[in-house]
Write a protein that holds these residues in place. Structure first.
Motif, short mmCIF file in Angstrom:
data_model
loop_
_atom_site.label_atom_id
_atom_site.label_comp_id
_atom_site.label_asym_id
_atom_site.label_seq_id
_atom_site.Cartn_x
_atom_site.Cartn_y
_atom_site.Cartn_z
N ALA A 1 9.57 10.29 -2.84
CA ALA A 1 8.36 10.30 -3.78
C ALA A 1 6.97 10.97 -3.04
O ALA A 1 6.65 10.00 -2.14
N ASP A 2 6.19 11.43 -3.99
CA ASP A 2 5.14 11.98 -3.25
C ASP A 2 3.98 10.81 -3.06
O ASP A 2 3.19 10.97 -2.14
N ASP A 3 4.18 9.56 -3.76
CA ASP A 3 3.19 8.62 -3.36
C ASP A 3 3.45 7.79 -2.25
O ASP A 3 2.82 6.95 -2.04
N LEU A 4 4.56 8.21 -1.51
CA LEU A 4 4.76 7.36 -0.39
C LEU A 4 4.44 8.30 0.73
O LEU A 4 4.70 8.24 2.00
N TRP A 5 4.42 9.85 0.59
CA TRP A 5 4.40 10.80 1.67
C TRP A 5 2.87 10.70 2.27
O TRP A 5 1.83 10.91 1.77
N MET B 1 0.90 -1.28 -0.08
CA MET B 1 -0.10 0.06 0.02
C MET B 1 0.76 1.17 0.18
O MET B 1 1.89 1.41 0.79
N SER B 2 0.63 2.22 -0.90
CA SER B 2 1.49 3.32 -0.91
C SER B 2 1.12 4.33 0.31
O SER B 2 -0.09 4.32 0.76
N GLY B 3 2.05 5.17 0.65
CA GLY B 3 1.82 5.89 2.09
C GLY B 3 0.84 7.12 1.57
O GLY B 3 0.31 7.62 2.87
N ASN B 4 0.55 7.46 0.40
CA ASN B 4 -0.34 8.38 0.42
C ASN B 4 -1.72 8.19 -0.17
O ASN B 4 -2.84 8.80 -0.22
N ASP B 5 -2.24 6.84 0.39
CA ASP B 5 -3.67 6.16 0.27
C ASP B 5 -4.74 7.31 0.92
O ASP B 5 -5.60 7.43 0.41
#
Ligand code: ADP
Ligand code: MG
Length: 723
Positions: A707-711, A1-5
């Motif tokens: 990476a923005d999708d992890l933030w 799951m990516s961080g920015n869900d």
């Protein structure tokens, strides 16, 4: 799951949300004070003699006749029950900037098991909440839990409607069982009385036969931010401390000046209308609304009212803003600096003094140089602001307001008075020893025949001044957005009372020696300007030059709360409050202790949050990103591709530095052996806070690399621009 869900989910929820429909605004005449047990409702429901007695107390400050309480209580109860209330509450204002209330039912169980509703006079007049959990600053030992609330007749009772039902609310003062003030209302009422006494003395010297009670007025402009609740739910810092402790400023902030006075976003306007409707029902005259300078920032200002009522209404306004925001899916932030890099929020306290017979005593009229009475009152304010400038600084000192004051967007921490060019010129003439005239205001000619000619104001505005004269009142601009207005009003009224008394003494002395009133006034005013004119400043309060000049003039510069609060311990401040009867030395000392503790605790809570967010949110994200980079770099190397390592190195270095600083902060927080509260405050401000700032710097730099999708934390861009 990516961080920015969670961020994506929040954005999705916000963009798909059904807007809360705007209800067509009701008729003002029907809404106005519908939920207030107002004078007109009292008149309708009370016997004539009782209404008259009550009105005298409310309007002329005469002692309350407690024997009428039973009858008033029944009328109040019947009115509240007819509206659907089953409970009543004594509402009071402890030293936390919050509002407190203890609810009791009207229910009374009879001997036969049946119930009736009952509300006796003695319950209206006096309550006894267990006060042990409210800050008392050493006034009371924990075993002395008793605290009393007492009915403040001068602030009207009202019915508060929430989703949980209706409650009859009775504004009260809150004191210890030995009678010491434990709240913000008691000293405000005392300061008004002290000011009234001194002002009346002066007005009598001007030959007025009839002098109605002098009161102070307050119109408090409230700035606030709105952030969607979906974002706020993923920001522990916003939820617990009301401000972002991490967050990289968005590429676009307020640099285009395109938010200030811009079209109010539709969703926000629907929210504002509901706030205003609730305010109208409670008899709070909401008057002005607009976008403020920063994105996501707004302002609400009521029409001004008598200081005591305005102060209660201001507390209610903050409550209404917060509650209504929730209903509209927002979190309303009243913190002075929720976001770094853009403007913070203040609460400009517009303040004047006046009465029913002489009007606004701070109204200069068209030719202020010949308006001796105005010059005396204005001169008294100038003297007070100079003599007690550090007190005015101390009453706006909080951990959160420190982020704003002196940060080149809000007034500096140096107290000065802005008078505007016309008055500055007149007071300079006074200093020179001869009043010659008032500079004319002039007419504005726009050079187009179809546009109206209009008179210019006598002075420009000065946004950089902490305390500015604005035509017929002073505007105390250094007050924090989340603060109760009571403290600032108490200080203003009290220093004015002191100055007016001093002036009355001087004038009386000269008159008794046969001097003419006009000549005596000129001498007194010249003395004020000679001794206190240094506080008058019309230039740019943000500039370096002013900081130097202010130091040369001997004006105190108290940049932080740790520097400002100890002012309350000074002998001249103790004397001021004691001789005006506003706060006894014990009461003042308890306030110092409470405010100092609040400062220390606020910083401690934030520091703990910084540590936990750095460790449990930012560090894991950085490590995940590093692992991804490491795998990729190594994998690519296997097939002969050389990917740059600079990003990985930078992220690793920032992460390491952040965690080292987290350790330093943990160690710093463990220190508990302080010789005094003053030392502890200085430590919080000068040691703890810089470490927090440092950790934030690393965290924000990581936000710019990872990476923005992890933030995982909602970003400034999202919180400020998505509604
Ligand atoms: P601005 O933003 O231009 O300073 P606003 O209209 O937003 O002005 O707010 C000014 C506030 O000052 C209002 O609350 C207004 O009612 C109040 N005010 C006006 N006259 C007086 C007065 N004589 N005494 C106290 N407050 C006043
Ligand atoms: Mg203003």
């Amino acid at each position: 799951m990516s961080g920015n869900d969670s961020r994506l989910q929040a954005i999705c929820d916000i963009t798909n949300r059904e807007p809360r429909p705007a209800t067509p605004p009701g008729k003002l005449e029907e809404l106005w004070a519908a939920d207030v047990f107002s004078l007109s409702k009292m008149q309708q429901s009370l016997p004539k003699s009782i209404f008259k007695s009550l009105k005298k107390t409310i309007e002329s400050g005469e002692t309350l006749d407690v024997s009428i309480a039973d009858i008033v209580a029944v009328a109040m109860k019947d009115w509240a029950i007819a509206k659907g209330a089953l409970y009543y509450a004594h509402v009071f204002y402890p030293l936390t900037n919050a509002t407190a209330e203890k609810h009791d039912g009207f229910i009374s169980v009879q001997g036969d098991g049946s119930v009736i509703s009952e509300f006796a006079g003695k319950v209206l007049v006096q309550g006894e909440p267990d006060g042990s959990s409210f800050p008392n600053g050493g006034i009371r030992s924990t075993f002395e839990a008793r605290g009393y609330t007492a009915w403040d007749v001068t602030s009207p009772a009202y019915v508060m409607e929430t989703d949980n039902g209706l409650t009859l609310c009775i504004p009260t003062v809150f004191v210890s069982w030995t009678g010491e003030a434990l709240d913000k209302k008691t000293p405000l009422l005392r300061s008004i009385a002290a000011m009234n006494k001194a002002a009346t003395r002066v007005l009598k010297l001007f030959g007025h036969q009839e002098v109605a009670p002098v009161n102070s007025s307050c119109g408090a402009e409230q700035e606030y931010f709105l952030v969607d609740a979906n974002f706020a739910a993923h920001r522990p810092d916003l939820l617990l401390s009301g401000r972002t402790l991490f967050g990289k400023p968005a590429a676009k902030g307020q640099q285009f000046d395109d938010h200030y006075f811009g079209a109010i976003p539709e969703r926000v306007q629907v929210f504002m209308q509901e706030v205003e409707e609730r305010m109208y029902r409670l008899g709070i005259p909401a008057k002005t609304r607009h976008n403020e300078v920063a994105p996501g920032q707004f302002e609400l200002a009521p029409f001004f009212e008598a200081a005591n009522v305005a102060s209660d209404h201001q507390q209610l306004t903050m409550t209404i803003l917060r509650h209504t925001a929730k209903k509209h899916g927002f979190l309303c932030l009243l913190h002075e600096k929720p976001f770094a890099g853009i403007n913070g929020s203040g609460k400009h306290v517009n303040w004047s003094v006046g009465n029913a017979t002489q009007g606004n005593l701070l109204d200069p009229g068209d030719t202020p140089h010949s308006n001796a009475q105005f010059l005396i009152f204005c001169g008294a304010v100038i003297r007070g602001a100079h003599k007690y400038g550090s007190l005015l600084r101390a009453v706006v000192a909080t951990a959160s307001n420190d982020h704003r004051l002196g940060a080149n967007e809000a007034p500096p921490a140096i107290i000065s008075v802005y008078l505007g060019s016309q008055l500055e010129d007149i007071f300079e003439q006074i200093r020179q020893g001869a009043i010659t005239g008032s500079k004319s205001k002039g007419i504005m000619n726009l050079g187009v025949d179809t546009l109206p000619l209009f008179p210019k104001d006598a002075g420009d505005r000065n946004r950089t001044s902490p305390f500015a004269f604005t035509g017929n009142r002073f505007e105390f601009r250094a007050v924090g957005s989340g603060q109760s207005v009571s403290g600032p009003l108490v200080a203003l009224n009290t220093v004015l009372a002191d100055s007016l008394d001093w002036m009355a003494n001087k004038l009386e002395a000269q008159l008794s020696q046969g001097a003419e009133l006009t000549a005596a006034i000129q001498i007194v005013l010249k003395e004020v300007m000679d001794d206190h004119g240094a506080v008058v400043f019309g230039g740019n309060g943000y500039s370096e030059e002013w900081h130097k000049l202010a130091a040369e003039r001997g004006l105190p510069n108290l940049p932080t709360t740790a520097d400002a609060l100890p002012v309350l311990e000074q002998d001249n401040i103790k004397d001021l409050f004691a001789k005006t009867g506003v706060l006894s030395p014990v009461e003042l000392a308890s306030r110092f202790e409470i405010y100092a503790e609040q400062y220390i605790l606020s910083i401690e809570v934030e520091a703990k949050l910084v540590i936990s967010m750095a460790k449990t949110i930012i560090y894991p994200t950085a490590v995940r990103y590093l692992s991804e980079l490491a795998h990729t770099i190594a994998g690519l190397k296997d097939i002969g591709i050389d990917l740059e390592k600079a990003t990985a190195e930078k992220v690793a270095a920032l992460t390491k530095s952040m965690m080292e600083t987290v350790s330093s902060l943990e160690t710093a927080l463990a220190k508990h052996d302080f010789a005094s509260v003053d030392e502890h405050m200085q430590y919080s401000g000068k040691t703890i806070r810089p470490l927090m700032d440092k950790i934030r710097e690393y965290g924000d730099a990581l936000e710019g690399e990872i990476a923005d999708d992890l933030w995982p934390l909602p970003t400034y861009q999202e919180m400020l621009f998505i509604k």
